[in-house]
Design a protein around this motif. Sequence first.
Motif, short mmCIF file in Angstrom:
data_model
loop_
_atom_site.label_atom_id
_atom_site.label_comp_id
_atom_site.label_asym_id
_atom_site.label_seq_id
_atom_site.Cartn_x
_atom_site.Cartn_y
_atom_site.Cartn_z
N SER A 247 19.52 -16.67 32.39
CA SER A 247 19.10 -18.05 32.16
C SER A 247 20.14 -18.81 31.31
N ALA A 248 20.76 -18.08 30.38
CA ALA A 248 21.76 -18.70 29.50
C ALA A 248 23.12 -18.85 30.19
N ARG A 249 23.26 -18.22 31.37
CA ARG A 249 24.53 -18.34 32.11
C ARG A 249 24.24 -18.89 33.50
N SER A 250 23.90 -20.18 33.58
CA SER A 250 23.50 -20.77 34.86
C SER A 250 24.67 -20.87 35.83
N ASP A 251 25.89 -20.54 35.36
CA ASP A 251 27.07 -20.55 36.24
C ASP A 251 27.26 -19.23 36.97
N VAL A 252 26.40 -18.27 36.69
CA VAL A 252 26.62 -16.91 37.22
C VAL A 252 25.53 -16.54 38.22
N LYS A 253 25.95 -16.00 39.38
CA LYS A 253 24.95 -15.39 40.27
C LYS A 253 25.03 -13.87 40.12
N VAL A 254 23.87 -13.23 40.31
CA VAL A 254 23.81 -11.78 40.12
C VAL A 254 23.40 -11.11 41.41
N THR A 255 24.20 -10.15 41.84
CA THR A 255 23.84 -9.35 43.01
C THR A 255 23.47 -7.95 42.53
N VAL A 267 19.91 -7.62 46.64
CA VAL A 267 19.33 -8.95 46.44
C VAL A 267 20.29 -9.76 45.59
N THR A 268 20.40 -11.05 45.91
CA THR A 268 21.26 -11.93 45.12
C THR A 268 20.42 -13.03 44.47
N ILE A 269 20.54 -13.11 43.16
CA ILE A 269 19.89 -14.21 42.43
C ILE A 269 20.94 -15.34 42.33
N PRO A 270 20.69 -16.50 42.96
CA PRO A 270 21.70 -17.56 42.97
C PRO A 270 21.95 -18.10 41.56
N ALA A 271 23.15 -18.64 41.34
CA ALA A 271 23.48 -19.25 40.05
C ALA A 271 22.49 -20.38 39.77
N GLY A 272 22.02 -20.46 38.54
CA GLY A 272 21.14 -21.55 38.12
C GLY A 272 19.70 -21.41 38.56
#
Length: 299
Positions: A247-255, A267-272
Amino acid sequence: MKKNKWKKSKLMKMAVISLILGILSGTGTEVIAQAAKAPTITELQVGVTEDGTQIMAQCGFQNYDDKSGCVMTLYLYRVESESEMSIAAYQKISYGGEGKALAVASSASDGTYLASVGLDYGGKVVQINSEHYYRVTYSGDKVEVSKVADEEQSRRQENALREESHACVHELEDELVRPATAEQDALMAKQCMLCGAVLDYAEVPNSAYAAFQKEAVEAIRNAQTDEVIIRTQRWVSFHQSVLEALSARSDVKVTVQYRYQGEEYKVTIPAGAEVNTLADKNGFCGFRYLNLIFDESDL
Ligand SMILES: [Zn+2]
């Protein structure tokens, strides 16, 4: 000559042990009353399992029950050097008046071994060692055990006596042997602060899971690019702390690449993405749930 000297040392050692037992169980006539009921250990030795493939420590015991005032553990020690031993196997002996106990090594290698029983009087441990050391040789899937020749043994044991006066009343503390990783729990040893003997090992429950969460939080927090990839064969959820970091890094997506019931998923959580509300009331968010919300893909 050497043999006599050893016998003398051994008598001294036994005297020290009875003195310790005396101190622990009280004074004066009480000591004698207690001593009569103290557990006895017989035929303490290193042996071979029935199928001939593995070594074990074994002993018989008498007068051992919940009124004995101690907890007994049978150890198989590998003698690494004249002052260092490691545990090859151990087994808590269950109360039962009298019986036999075994501690079988799960894997062992050629070397010198001894059997030992620790009597734990609430943190003060009296250690009794087998009369002999044993030479162990593996060939194919069979193992051979023979007593170490008296002369060599007395030399080794005299050295050991000099090293630690051999009747240490252990003072145990927890020592970290192996820190937790995302895949493996931390390992702690109960180690004597006086002589260094290790009497027990225990894994720290949930420490690997905590390490996985911490690694994920740090990977997200310190991300240098716009994507963090997390791979795990073992875990299937994030803790709230990971969602907060994301949440604190809305520029980052996580796979996340993970395994669930034997199948590989991603699964990929999109940035923001709005992730702070995803954890359940206990503060966890399953990866399968993330797949429902974001996307679903078998690898
Ligand atoms: Zn000790």
